[in-house]
Design a protein around this motif. Structure first.
Motif, PDB file in Angstrom:
ATOM      1  N   ILE A 417       0.857  -1.189   0.000  1.00  0.00           N
ATOM      2  CA  ILE A 417       0.000   0.000   0.000  1.00  0.00           C
ATOM      3  C   ILE A 417       0.895   1.241   0.000  1.00  0.00           C
ATOM      4  O   ILE A 417       1.742   1.420   0.872  1.00  0.00           O
ATOM      5  CB  ILE A 417      -0.904   0.025   1.241  1.00  0.00           C
ATOM      6  N   LEU A 418       0.688   2.085  -1.012  1.00  0.00           N
ATOM      7  CA  LEU A 418       1.458   3.329  -1.122  1.00  0.00           C
ATOM      8  C   LEU A 418       0.468   4.482  -1.286  1.00  0.00           C
ATOM      9  O   LEU A 418      -0.083   4.680  -2.370  1.00  0.00           O
ATOM     10  CB  LEU A 418       2.418   3.260  -2.316  1.00  0.00           C
ATOM     11  N   ALA A 419       0.219   5.208  -0.189  1.00  0.00           N
ATOM     12  CA  ALA A 419      -0.658   6.371  -0.214  1.00  0.00           C
ATOM     13  C   ALA A 419       0.147   7.592   0.246  1.00  0.00           C
ATOM     14  O   ALA A 419       1.376   7.536   0.378  1.00  0.00           O
ATOM     15  CB  ALA A 419      -1.870   6.123   0.683  1.00  0.00           C
ATOM     16  N   GLU A 420      -0.539   8.705   0.498  1.00  0.00           N
ATOM     17  CA  GLU A 420       0.165   9.943   0.842  1.00  0.00           C
ATOM     18  C   GLU A 420       1.013   9.798   2.101  1.00  0.00           C
ATOM     19  O   GLU A 420       2.171  10.229   2.148  1.00  0.00           O
ATOM     20  CB  GLU A 420      -0.842  11.084   1.016  1.00  0.00           C
ATOM     21  N   ASN A 421       0.437   9.199   3.155  1.00  0.00           N
ATOM     22  CA  ASN A 421       1.182   9.059   4.405  1.00  0.00           C
ATOM     23  C   ASN A 421       2.452   8.246   4.213  1.00  0.00           C
ATOM     24  O   ASN A 421       3.527   8.607   4.704  1.00  0.00           O
ATOM     25  CB  ASN A 421       0.306   8.403   5.477  1.00  0.00           C
ATOM     26  N   GLU A 422       2.336   7.118   3.483  1.00  0.00           N
ATOM     27  CA  GLU A 422       3.502   6.269   3.243  1.00  0.00           C
ATOM     28  C   GLU A 422       4.557   7.024   2.436  1.00  0.00           C
ATOM     29  O   GLU A 422       5.758   6.930   2.714  1.00  0.00           O
ATOM     30  CB  GLU A 422       3.094   4.988   2.504  1.00  0.00           C
ATOM     31  N   LEU A 423       4.083   7.759   1.427  1.00  0.00           N
ATOM     32  CA  LEU A 423       5.015   8.484   0.572  1.00  0.00           C
ATOM     33  C   LEU A 423       5.791   9.533   1.376  1.00  0.00           C
ATOM     34  O   LEU A 423       7.011   9.688   1.214  1.00  0.00           O
ATOM     35  CB  LEU A 423       4.258   9.146  -0.585  1.00  0.00           C
ATOM     36  N   GLU A 424       5.085  10.256   2.256  1.00  0.00           N
ATOM     37  CA  GLU A 424       5.733  11.284   3.070  1.00  0.00           C
ATOM     38  C   GLU A 424       6.762  10.687   4.032  1.00  0.00           C
ATOM     39  O   GLU A 424       7.820  11.271   4.288  1.00  0.00           O
ATOM     40  CB  GLU A 424       4.670  12.063   3.865  1.00  0.00           C
ATOM     41  N   GLN A 425       6.465   9.504   4.581  1.00  0.00           N
ATOM     42  CA  GLN A 425       7.351   8.892   5.570  1.00  0.00           C
ATOM     43  C   GLN A 425       8.434   8.016   4.950  1.00  0.00           C
ATOM     44  O   GLN A 425       9.315   7.505   5.656  1.00  0.00           O
ATOM     45  CB  GLN A 425       6.518   8.051   6.543  1.00  0.00           C
ATOM     46  N   GLY A 426       8.361   7.831   3.616  1.00  0.00           N
ATOM     47  CA  GLY A 426       9.359   6.986   2.953  1.00  0.00           C
ATOM     48  C   GLY A 426       9.203   5.517   3.271  1.00  0.00           C
ATOM     49  O   GLY A 426      10.195   4.769   3.288  1.00  0.00           O
ATOM     50  N   VAL A 427       7.953   5.083   3.491  1.00  0.00           N
ATOM     51  CA  VAL A 427       7.693   3.680   3.819  1.00  0.00           C
ATOM     52  C   VAL A 427       6.642   3.124   2.869  1.00  0.00           C
ATOM     53  O   VAL A 427       6.016   3.850   2.085  1.00  0.00           O
ATOM     54  CB  VAL A 427       7.210   3.521   5.276  1.00  0.00           C
ATOM     55  N   VAL A 428       6.447   1.830   2.957  1.00  0.00           N
ATOM     56  CA  VAL A 428       5.365   1.142   2.254  1.00  0.00           C
ATOM     57  C   VAL A 428       4.672   0.254   3.284  1.00  0.00           C
ATOM     58  O   VAL A 428       5.337  -0.466   4.041  1.00  0.00           O
ATOM     59  CB  VAL A 428       5.881   0.291   1.083  1.00  0.00           C
ATOM     60  N   SER A 429       3.344   0.305   3.326  1.00  0.00           N
ATOM     61  CA  SER A 429       2.595  -0.583   4.224  1.00  0.00           C
ATOM     62  C   SER A 429       2.404  -1.932   3.527  1.00  0.00           C
ATOM     63  O   SER A 429       1.895  -1.990   2.406  1.00  0.00           O
ATOM     64  CB  SER A 429       1.235   0.030   4.578  1.00  0.00           C
ATOM     65  N   ILE A 430       2.845  -2.982   4.196  1.00  0.00           N
ATOM     66  CA  ILE A 430       2.741  -4.321   3.628  1.00  0.00           C
ATOM     67  C   ILE A 430       1.781  -5.144   4.475  1.00  0.00           C
ATOM     68  O   ILE A 430       1.982  -5.303   5.682  1.00  0.00           O
ATOM     69  CB  ILE A 430       4.112  -5.029   3.596  1.00  0.00           C
ATOM     70  N   LYS A 431       0.746  -5.676   3.826  1.00  0.00           N
ATOM     71  CA  LYS A 431      -0.191  -6.566   4.519  1.00  0.00           C
ATOM     72  C   LYS A 431       0.119  -8.008   4.156  1.00  0.00           C
ATOM     73  O   LYS A 431       0.204  -8.369   2.978  1.00  0.00           O
ATOM     74  CB  LYS A 431      -1.641  -6.249   4.170  1.00  0.00           C
ATOM     75  N   ASP A 432       0.326  -8.825   5.171  1.00  0.00           N
ATOM     76  CA  ASP A 432       0.517 -10.261   4.991  1.00  0.00           C
ATOM     77  C   ASP A 432      -0.871 -10.896   4.938  1.00  0.00           C
ATOM     78  O   ASP A 432      -1.581 -10.963   5.939  1.00  0.00           O
ATOM     79  CB  ASP A 432       1.330 -10.829   6.163  1.00  0.00           C
ATOM     80  N   GLU A 445      13.702  -1.355   1.913  1.00  0.00           N
ATOM     81  CA  GLU A 445      13.801  -2.674   2.531  1.00  0.00           C
ATOM     82  C   GLU A 445      12.624  -3.585   2.192  1.00  0.00           C
ATOM     83  O   GLU A 445      12.565  -4.730   2.664  1.00  0.00           O
ATOM     84  CB  GLU A 445      13.886  -2.525   4.062  1.00  0.00           C
ATOM     85  N   VAL A 446      11.683  -3.093   1.383  1.00  0.00           N
ATOM     86  CA  VAL A 446      10.443  -3.838   1.131  1.00  0.00           C
ATOM     87  C   VAL A 446      10.716  -5.210   0.514  1.00  0.00           C
ATOM     88  O   VAL A 446      10.182  -6.241   0.978  1.00  0.00           O
ATOM     89  CB  VAL A 446       9.488  -3.022   0.236  1.00  0.00           C
ATOM     90  N   ALA A 447      11.537  -5.252  -0.523  1.00  0.00           N
ATOM     91  CA  ALA A 447      11.785  -6.529  -1.209  1.00  0.00           C
ATOM     92  C   ALA A 447      12.413  -7.549  -0.263  1.00  0.00           C
ATOM     93  O   ALA A 447      11.988  -8.724  -0.213  1.00  0.00           O
ATOM     94  CB  ALA A 447      12.678  -6.310  -2.426  1.00  0.00           C
ATOM     95  N   ASP A 448      13.412  -7.115   0.511  1.00  0.00           N
ATOM     96  CA  ASP A 448      14.067  -8.039   1.443  1.00  0.00           C
ATOM     97  C   ASP A 448      13.093  -8.491   2.532  1.00  0.00           C
ATOM     98  O   ASP A 448      13.135  -9.650   2.977  1.00  0.00           O
ATOM     99  CB  ASP A 448      15.296  -7.359   2.080  1.00  0.00           C
ATOM    100  N   TRP A 449      12.218  -7.585   2.989  1.00  0.00           N
ATOM    101  CA  TRP A 449      11.248  -7.921   4.019  1.00  0.00           C
ATOM    102  C   TRP A 449      10.307  -9.025   3.524  1.00  0.00           C
ATOM    103  O   TRP A 449      10.019  -9.987   4.228  1.00  0.00           O
ATOM    104  CB  TRP A 449      10.457  -6.669   4.415  1.00  0.00           C
ATOM    105  N   ILE A 450       9.812  -8.857   2.291  1.00  0.00           N
ATOM    106  CA  ILE A 450       8.896  -9.851   1.714  1.00  0.00           C
ATOM    107  C   ILE A 450       9.619 -11.192   1.537  1.00  0.00           C
ATOM    108  O   ILE A 450       9.075 -12.255   1.867  1.00  0.00           O
ATOM    109  CB  ILE A 450       8.331  -9.357   0.370  1.00  0.00           C
ATOM    110  N   LYS A 451      10.847 -11.167   1.033  1.00  0.00           N
ATOM    111  CA  LYS A 451      11.592 -12.406   0.816  1.00  0.00           C
ATOM    112  C   LYS A 451      11.841 -13.119   2.141  1.00  0.00           C
ATOM    113  O   LYS A 451      11.767 -14.353   2.225  1.00  0.00           O
ATOM    114  CB  LYS A 451      12.917 -12.116   0.127  1.00  0.00           C
ATOM    115  N   ALA A 452      12.124 -12.346   3.196  1.00  0.00           N
ATOM    116  CA  ALA A 452      12.351 -12.946   4.505  1.00  0.00           C
ATOM    117  C   ALA A 452      11.072 -13.607   5.017  1.00  0.00           C
ATOM    118  O   ALA A 452      11.114 -14.713   5.580  1.00  0.00           O
ATOM    119  CB  ALA A 452      12.830 -11.880   5.490  1.00  0.00           C
ATOM    120  N   ARG A 453       9.920 -12.969   4.821  1.00  0.00           N
ATOM    121  CA  ARG A 453       8.639 -13.551   5.233  1.00  0.00           C
ATOM    122  C   ARG A 453       8.342 -14.825   4.425  1.00  0.00           C
ATOM    123  O   ARG A 453       7.824 -15.806   4.963  1.00  0.00           O
ATOM    124  CB  ARG A 453       7.512 -12.542   5.012  1.00  0.00           C
TER     125      ARG A 453
END
Length: 455
Positions: A417-432, A445-453
């Motif tokens: 999930i990439l919305a305004e809040n995520e964009l401003e904070q430099g993050v991506v919300s990932i739902k498992d 770190e998103v790709a590595d986080w997903i691969k680790a999960r």
């Protein structure tokens, strides 16, 4: 105007994504096993010249060829004849199997191939047969062949590869029935079947599993085989019902046809084959079966057929065909191959639900918050793909509920999930999607986080 049919042609099938994915998994497993035995991939055209195909499969096989009509002026010229024949109208055909095209390839490119050519091919073939359970007009074959050696190690290698595939697919109740064309010839000679009627007798014997013993007797008579010859031949073919074990059966056959040159050669080669196979995956599955004939006319030596307690027909077969390549070139080359009946194998796997839950074909779904965020979502999808993930992008700025539902339908394990809040904070919300939890992850770190999960 007639209504357009929404069904495939008779004997043909559609494969929706879930089933297609399962098929690809089986293809990959088969290819992995074949390559572990040193077989190389080969591809041949869908269509061959009709002269390449005709006369290679026996009388019934030739009748099942899908013939392709001539085109343009050639067809118009043929149609102008008073009584155009099949030869006038057709000049090409859909391939009936993968063996005859292989023989053509070897004859054409012999100087460019290794001395011992081990090839595999997984591809569709076509037969104008009557569709029924496990029998289709279009179906895939998985072939392994070895060209260039007369040693029985070749038979052992192809049989072992097939057995390993079936074991990896968790088949248990199967056997490889084994016979030899020269042994069949010897039994017919011993029974007094004239040489010019032996091919007719083979065609009748090959129908045993379809028409039964009484049907075979009737067809032998209809094909001109005397009652006296039939009365001698059938007990020879039925020796396996009286003698237990391969070695005992070979000994019993040797007493009856071992003095004939063809019988002696066949029994010697079958003995070598069993001896060589003793330490291979094929050993527990080989069963000598004098009734086995296999209808294709190009076989010259040992022949195989896979039988299963879970299916009334064959799951594949093959054999030695030392004379086939010589039909395309002056030089004859020894050859042996085995073809797995992939469609029947897949059908049995589906019936036991062995492949019910395929692995996801997408790692992460990137959502779309608003239309003006489309470039940003596309950029994120590109970053994740560059990192080695399989990424789907939701195309419309729908409510997140719809986007999550789509991810669930596709069995996608993670949603980004990439919305305004995520964009401003430099993050991506990932739902498992399986665990149900959600985390904010730094974008780099998103790709590595997903691969680790996933791990």
């Amino acid at each position: 105007m007639s209504q357009i049919s929404t069904k495939p042609a008779s004997g043909m099938r559609d494969f929706l994504p879930r089933e297609a994915a399962l098929r690809k998994r089986v293809f990959a497993l088969i290819e992995e096993v074949y390559q572990s035995y040193g077989f190389q991939p080969l591809e041949t055209p869908t269509m061959e010249n009709l002269s390449t195909l005709m006369g290679k499969y026996g009388e019934e096989g030739d009748q099942l060829l899908f013939k392709v009509m001539k085109r343009g002026n050639k067809l118009q010229k043929a149609l102008k004849k008073d009584a155009p024949t099949e030869v006038d109208l057709a000049d090409m055909g859909l391939r009936y199997d993968l063996t005859v095209p292989l023989a053509r390839i070897v004859a054409q490119y012999q100087n460019e191939l290794p001395r011992y050519f081990k090839r595999f091919q997984i591809a569709p073939v076509w037969r104008a047969d009557r569709p029924q359970r496990g029998r289709f007009r279009e179906f895939y074959q998985c072939d392994v062949d070895v060209i260039g050696s007369t040693s029985m190690t070749v038979e052992v290698e192809v049989a072992s590869a097939i057995c390993e595939v079936l074991e990896r697919l968790e088949f248990k109740n199967f056997r490889i029935h084994l016979n030899h064309r020269l042994l069949l010839n010897a039994m017919m000679e011993a029974a007094g079947v004239p040489a010019d009627l032996q091919n007719d007798a083979l065609v009748a014997i090959d129908k045993l599993d379809k028409i039964g013993l009484d049907g075979v007797k009737k067809e032998l008579s209809e094909r001109g085989i005397s009652d006296a010859s039939t009365a001698t031949l059938l007990p020879l073919l039925g020796l396996a019902d009286e003698v237990e074990g391969n070695q005992a059966l070979l000994a019993a056959l040797a007493e009856r046809v071992g003095e004939l040159e063809s019988g002696n050669k066949a029994l010697s080669e079958l003995g070598d084959l069993l001896r060589f196979a003793a330490t291979t995956p094929a050993a527990p599955y080989l069963k000598i079966d004098p009734y086995l004939a296999r209808g294709l006319s190009y076989y010259t030596g040992p022949i195989f057929e896979i039988r299963s307690d879970d299916f009334s027909g064959s799951l594949g077969g093959g054999g030695r065909y030392d004379g086939l390549i010589g039909m395309f070139t002056r030089q004859s080359l020894p050859a042996c191959g085995f073809s797995l009946g992939l469609e029947r194998v897949l059908m049995l796997l589906a019936e036991r639900d062995a492949l019910a839950e395929p692995a996801p074909d997408v790692d992460v779904l990137v959502t779309l918050w608003r239309d003006d965020f489309t470039p940003k979502s596309l950029a994120l999808a590109g970053e994740l793909r560059a990192a080695g993930l399989r990424v789907d992008l939701y195309p419309d700025a729908d409510k997140y509920g719809k986007q999550f539902k789509y991810a669930d339908e596709r069995n996608v394990p993670f949603v980004a999930i990439l919305a305004e809040n995520e964009l401003e904070q430099g993050v991506v919300s990932i739902k498992d999607m399986k665990r149900g939890d959600q985390a904010e992850v730094p974008r780099h770190e998103v790709a590595d986080w997903i691969k680790a999960r996933q791990a």
